[in-house]
Design a protein around this motif. Structure first.
Motif, short mmCIF file in Angstrom:
data_model
loop_
_atom_site.label_atom_id
_atom_site.label_comp_id
_atom_site.label_asym_id
_atom_site.label_seq_id
_atom_site.Cartn_x
_atom_site.Cartn_y
_atom_site.Cartn_z
N UNK A 1 -17.81 -25.93 -14.39
CA UNK A 1 -17.47 -24.47 -13.71
C UNK A 1 -18.18 -23.44 -12.80
N UNK A 2 -17.39 -22.33 -12.74
CA UNK A 2 -17.68 -21.30 -12.42
C UNK A 2 -16.67 -20.90 -12.66
N UNK A 3 -17.31 -19.18 -13.43
CA UNK A 3 -16.15 -18.71 -13.95
C UNK A 3 -15.59 -17.16 -12.73
N UNK A 4 -14.70 -16.59 -12.93
CA UNK A 4 -14.13 -15.52 -12.20
C UNK A 4 -15.28 -14.56 -12.18
N UNK A 5 -15.16 -13.33 -11.17
CA UNK A 5 -16.17 -12.36 -11.07
C UNK A 5 -15.61 -11.48 -11.99
N UNK A 6 -16.80 -10.61 -12.57
CA UNK A 6 -16.59 -10.10 -13.43
C UNK A 6 -17.37 -8.49 -12.78
N UNK A 7 -16.29 -7.38 -12.74
CA UNK A 7 -17.80 -6.16 -12.42
C UNK A 7 -18.16 -5.40 -13.46
N UNK A 8 -19.17 -4.86 -13.06
CA UNK A 8 -19.94 -3.93 -13.94
C UNK A 8 -19.88 -2.63 -13.60
N UNK A 9 -18.84 -1.56 -14.19
CA UNK A 9 -18.94 -0.59 -13.83
C UNK A 9 -19.43 0.44 -14.25
N UNK A 10 -19.69 1.87 -14.50
CA UNK A 10 -20.46 2.79 -15.13
C UNK A 10 -20.12 2.85 -16.67
N UNK A 11 -18.10 2.68 -16.93
CA UNK A 11 -17.42 3.33 -17.88
C UNK A 11 -17.83 2.10 -18.50
N UNK A 12 -18.03 0.60 -18.12
CA UNK A 12 -18.18 -0.68 -19.08
C UNK A 12 -19.41 -0.52 -19.03
N UNK A 13 -20.51 -0.06 -18.87
CA UNK A 13 -21.94 0.31 -18.88
C UNK A 13 -22.04 1.00 -20.34
N UNK A 14 -21.24 2.34 -20.34
CA UNK A 14 -21.28 3.23 -21.30
C UNK A 14 -20.66 3.65 -22.91
N UNK A 15 -19.53 2.54 -21.94
CA UNK A 15 -18.41 1.77 -23.65
C UNK A 15 -19.80 0.65 -24.35
N UNK A 16 -20.37 0.08 -23.68
CA UNK A 16 -21.20 -0.95 -24.57
C UNK A 16 -22.64 0.14 -25.27
N UNK A 17 -23.20 1.09 -24.71
CA UNK A 17 -24.04 1.73 -24.77
C UNK A 17 -23.47 3.03 -25.64
N UNK A 18 -22.31 3.49 -25.99
CA UNK A 18 -22.11 3.64 -27.04
C UNK A 18 -21.77 2.80 -28.30
N UNK A 19 -21.24 1.78 -28.07
CA UNK A 19 -20.91 0.37 -28.99
C UNK A 19 -22.51 0.20 -30.07
N UNK B 1 -28.26 0.48 -14.43
CA UNK B 1 -28.51 -1.38 -14.78
C UNK B 1 -27.44 -0.85 -16.03
N UNK B 2 -26.88 -2.69 -16.02
CA UNK B 2 -26.23 -2.78 -17.07
C UNK B 2 -27.28 -3.26 -18.35
N UNK B 3 -26.95 -3.34 -19.63
CA UNK B 3 -27.99 -3.53 -20.17
C UNK B 3 -28.06 -4.97 -20.25
N UNK C 1 -30.48 4.40 -23.84
CA UNK C 1 -32.43 4.76 -22.98
C UNK C 1 -31.27 4.95 -21.06
N UNK C 2 -31.83 6.05 -21.22
CA UNK C 2 -31.91 6.45 -19.92
C UNK C 2 -31.62 5.82 -18.30
N UNK C 3 -32.04 4.37 -18.19
CA UNK C 3 -31.84 3.59 -17.40
C UNK C 3 -30.46 2.70 -17.17
N UNK C 4 -29.54 2.85 -18.03
CA UNK C 4 -27.84 2.49 -18.75
C UNK C 4 -27.28 3.33 -18.44
N UNK C 5 -27.80 4.74 -18.79
CA UNK C 5 -26.70 6.05 -18.42
C UNK C 5 -26.70 7.25 -17.61
N UNK C 6 -27.79 7.34 -17.24
CA UNK C 6 -28.27 8.57 -17.11
C UNK C 6 -28.03 8.22 -14.71
#
Length: 151
Positions: free
Chosen positions: A19-37, A61-63, A42-47
């Motif tokens: 199979x091939x999955x559906x597309x998932x969009x990587x938003x800055x909010x998703x990156x920031x939420x993951x950084x908090x969790x 860039x995403x983690x 690191x600045x390459x993810x959040x700054x």
């Protein structure tokens, strides 16, 4: 969505592209939420401002582990596992992140079953997973993922 009917369905697909999955969009909010969790700020993810000045990617860039953590969602939106009462993540044998995931990217997974090994009350499915970024030829994540399935 690919339907797989129980353990026998997995066994019938061993060695095949599934199979091939559906597309998932990587938003800055998703990156920031993951950084908090994960407490990985690191600045390459959040700054974004610093990334615009100093990063070779021109933006955040995403983690890698964020990318990998999307695997269960990708499996869920690509597969209907009828007759499986419980599926658990058993682990990973190998994971690599060959390319970055800039903010705004859309990702999906290509899912192949490498093998299916019988367990006392179920089966262990070994998946070859290749996550790709829309518009790029180089994968962003390749992994061998182990899932245990029970009827």
């Amino acid at each position: 969505m690919r339907e797989i009917a129980g353990i026998a369905g997995f066994q019938a697909l061993a060695g095949q592209h599934v199979a091939i999955s559906e597309w998932i969009t990587i938003t800055q909010q998703r990156i920031d939420t993951f950084a908090d969790a994960t407490s990985d700020h690191q600045w390459i993810h959040v700054d974004a401002e610093r990334c615009a000045r100093e990063s070779p990617y021109g933006g955040t860039v995403a983690h890698g582990f964020l990318t990998l953590s999307l695997l269960p969602a990708m499996l869920q939106n690509a597969l209907d596992m009828a007759g499986i009462g419980m599926a658990i993540n058993y682990g990973l044998n190998k994971v690599r992140f060959p390319a970055p995931v800039p903010v705004g990217s859309r990702l999906r997974a290509r899912l192949d079953i490498v093998s299916v090994d019988a367990l006392a009350e179920g089966a262990q499915v070994s998946w070859a997973v290749t996550m790709e970024r829309e518009g790029d030829v180089k994968p962003v994540c390749v992994a061998e993922f182990l899932m245990r399935c029970y009827p």
